[in-house]
Scaffold this motif. Structure first.
Motif: not given
Lengths: 281, 281
Positions: B7-21
Motif C-alpha cells: 500500500l505504501a509504495e502505491m500511495q507514494q507512486q500516486a502522490d508523485q503523479w499527482r504532484r506532477e499534475g
C-alpha cells in the motif's frame, strides 16, 4: 480566514494547496468552541502549513432521544475565535450538503465501537466514522487532530484510517480541563451551578484512580470501587458507565498490566458528561 | 509496467503523479483477465495520463459457501495482458496487506445493495464497497472504470462515491460479450460445453425483452414471463432471479416508464452467472 460552505469549493481549495506542496492540518468540530477546541487548532497549526477546521453538528451521531436540536451553537462567536487562533479555512457545510436526499452509505468500525459509549449510544460511532470519512475526502488533510476526551472516538478514527488506508495522520491531543479539573465540553453549558459542583467528581475520581495505581494497586475491582464511591457521593450524578479497558483494543481489564483506559460517562443534571484517563501501571 | 504489492509504495507512486499534475485512471479487478477487463483498461487509458489496475481476489465479497478458493487466478498471464494494453502500474496487494490482523472497518451502502445479488449474496456488496473504498485511498485515482455487467456493483460504487464525496469520477463501461452473446466473465471458465450452450439463454432472453419493449410492451409481468420461459428452456439453468428494477434506485418496476434494469442471475452447471440490460421504453 475563509469560510467555505460547499463540498466542491472545499475540495478545490484542498487540491490547490496540495498542488502547491502545502501540508493541510484539520480539526473537525461541532462548534461552540471552548479552550479545548482552540488547543486542537493551535496544535494543528504547528503540524501543517494550512489549517482547516470544520463546524458541523452531525445529525447521524445523535440518537433519536439525544440533544441534536438543543446542542449549543454560536457560529459568529466560533468564527471570531477561529480567526483569533489563525485558522485558514472554516468549513461549515449544511446538513443537506453532507446528507443529500438518497444518502445511504455508512462507515462502520466494529469491535472498538461496541462497549462504553457504543453501548449507551447505538449508532453514535457509525455516525462519527461516516462524517469523518466524508470530511476527510473533502478537506484532504495530511494530518487531523482529535481530542482525547472523546477517547473511544479517537480510537474509532484511528482504526478507520488504518483499516481503509486513508492517507491521513491522526493525532490525539490531551484533555483540556478547567482550573478545577472539569474536562472542557460544549455540553458543560447545560450544567447548573449545583450540577457543576457534582460534575467535578468525574475528574476527582480519575485522580483517585491514578493515585491508587501509582501506589501499586492493580486490582480493577478495587480501583473501580473507589471511583464509583466518589461518583456516588454526588446526589446529581447518575453513572452511565465506569470501566477499565485495554487502552488500544478496549477489551475489558480485570487486572492492570499494560496501559488501561479508565472511562467514565455520567448524567449530571440534564448533561451527559464523559471523562477518562489512561492508567499506566 | 511496474508491479506494486504494498500500500505504501502505491500511495507514494500516486502522490508523485499527482504532484506532477498527472491524471490517474484506475480499473480494480479480481484478475483472470478476459476481453471485458482489457476493454476497461483501454478505456481508462483514454481518460487519464497514467493507468493503474489492481488484481486482488477480495475475500470479504465472497460468502462462506462461495468460490473464493476456487476463483480462477493466473498472475503471469494477467501481467502479460496488462502490459500489452499499456497499463502503467499493476497493484497486486496480498490479503494480509488489505486485511491485516485487527481489521474491523466496513463501508455499507444500504438501499441499492438490498435486492438482486444483495439478497442472494449477503455481505457481498459490503465487501465490494469496503475494498473499493480502500483501493481508492491507496491508488488515489481521478477516474475509475467499472463494467456494467456488474450493474448493481457499479450503482453501489456510484452511491458510495457520491455519499462520501470521494473525489473520483466513476465511469461505467458497456458489457463486453463473446461473438455468440455470452457476457464475458472469469467464471465462464467453470462452464462445460453443454453448460455453455445453456448459458447463452441469458443474453438471448435479454434480447427478447429488448425486442418486446421496442415493439411497445410495457407490462413487466409479460416481459419477465418471456424471459423466464427462455431461461427455463435450458435444462442446466437454475434461475436465481430475473427482475425489473428502476435503473437508478433499484426500486421494483411493474410497468415500464423510465430506464429499467432487467437483471438476471442463474446457476448454470457449477457457475453462477449474471447478465443485464437497461430497457429504455
Amino acid at each position: 480566514m475563509r469560510v467555505i460552505d460547499t463540498l466542491a469549493e472545499m475540495q478545490q481549495q484542498a487540491d490547490q494547496w496540495r498542488r502547491e506542496g502545502l501540508r493541510i492540518g484539520f480539526v473537525p468540530t461541532m462548534g461552540y468552541f471552548h479552550e479545548g477546541h482552540l488547543a486542537l487548532m493551535r496544535h494543528a497549526r504547528t503540524l501543517a502549513d494550512k489549517t482547516v477546521i470544520s463546524i458541523f453538528v452531525n445529525p447521524t451521531q445523535f440518537g433519536p432521544n439525544e440533544d441534536f436540536e438543543a446542542y449549543p451553537r454560536d457560529m459568529d462567536r466560533d468564527l471570531e475565535l477561529a480567526r483569533g487562533v489563525g485558522v485558514d479555512v472554516v468549513f461549515a457545510p449544511t446538513v443537506d450538503q453532507m446528507y443529500p436526499p438518497g444518502f445511504q452509505t455508512y462507515v462502520q468500525v466494529e469491535e472498538v465501537t461496541r462497549p462504553l459509549c457504543g453501548r449507551s449510544r447505538p449508532g453514535h460511532f457509525r455516525g462519527v466514522a461516516t462524517v469523518v470519512a466524508k470530511l476527510f475526502q473533502v478537506v484532504k488533510p495530511h494530518v487531523a487532530v482529535f481530542g482525547q476526551k472523546d477517547y473511544q472516538q479517537l480510537l474509532t478514527i484511528r482504526r478507520m484510517v488504518e483499516d481503509l488506508a486513508m492517507d491521513v495522520q491522526v493525532v490525539g491531543h490531551p484533555i483540556v480541563r478547567e482550573a478545577d479539573g472539569l474536562a472542557m465540553s460544549s455540553r458543560n453549558t447545560y450544567l447548573s451551578e449545583e450540577d457543576r459542583r457534582d460534575a467535578l467528581l468525574l475528574s476527582r475520581s480519575l485522580e483517585e484512580a491514578r493515585r491508587l495505581v501509582s501506589k501499586g494497586e492493580r486490582n480493577g475491582e478495587v480501583i473501580l470501587g473507589a471511583v464509583r464511591r466518589i461518583l456516588a457521593s454526588g446526589p446529581r450524578v447518575r453513572i452511565d458507565y465506569a470501566e477499565l479497558r485495554d487502552a488500544e483494543t478496549l477489551e475489558p481489564v480485570q487486572h492492570l498490566e499494560g496501559p488501561t483506559l479508565l472511562a467514565l460517562a455520567a448524567h449530571v443534571g440534564r448533561a451527559r458528561l464523559i471523562d477518562n484517563t489512561v492508567l499506566e501501571p
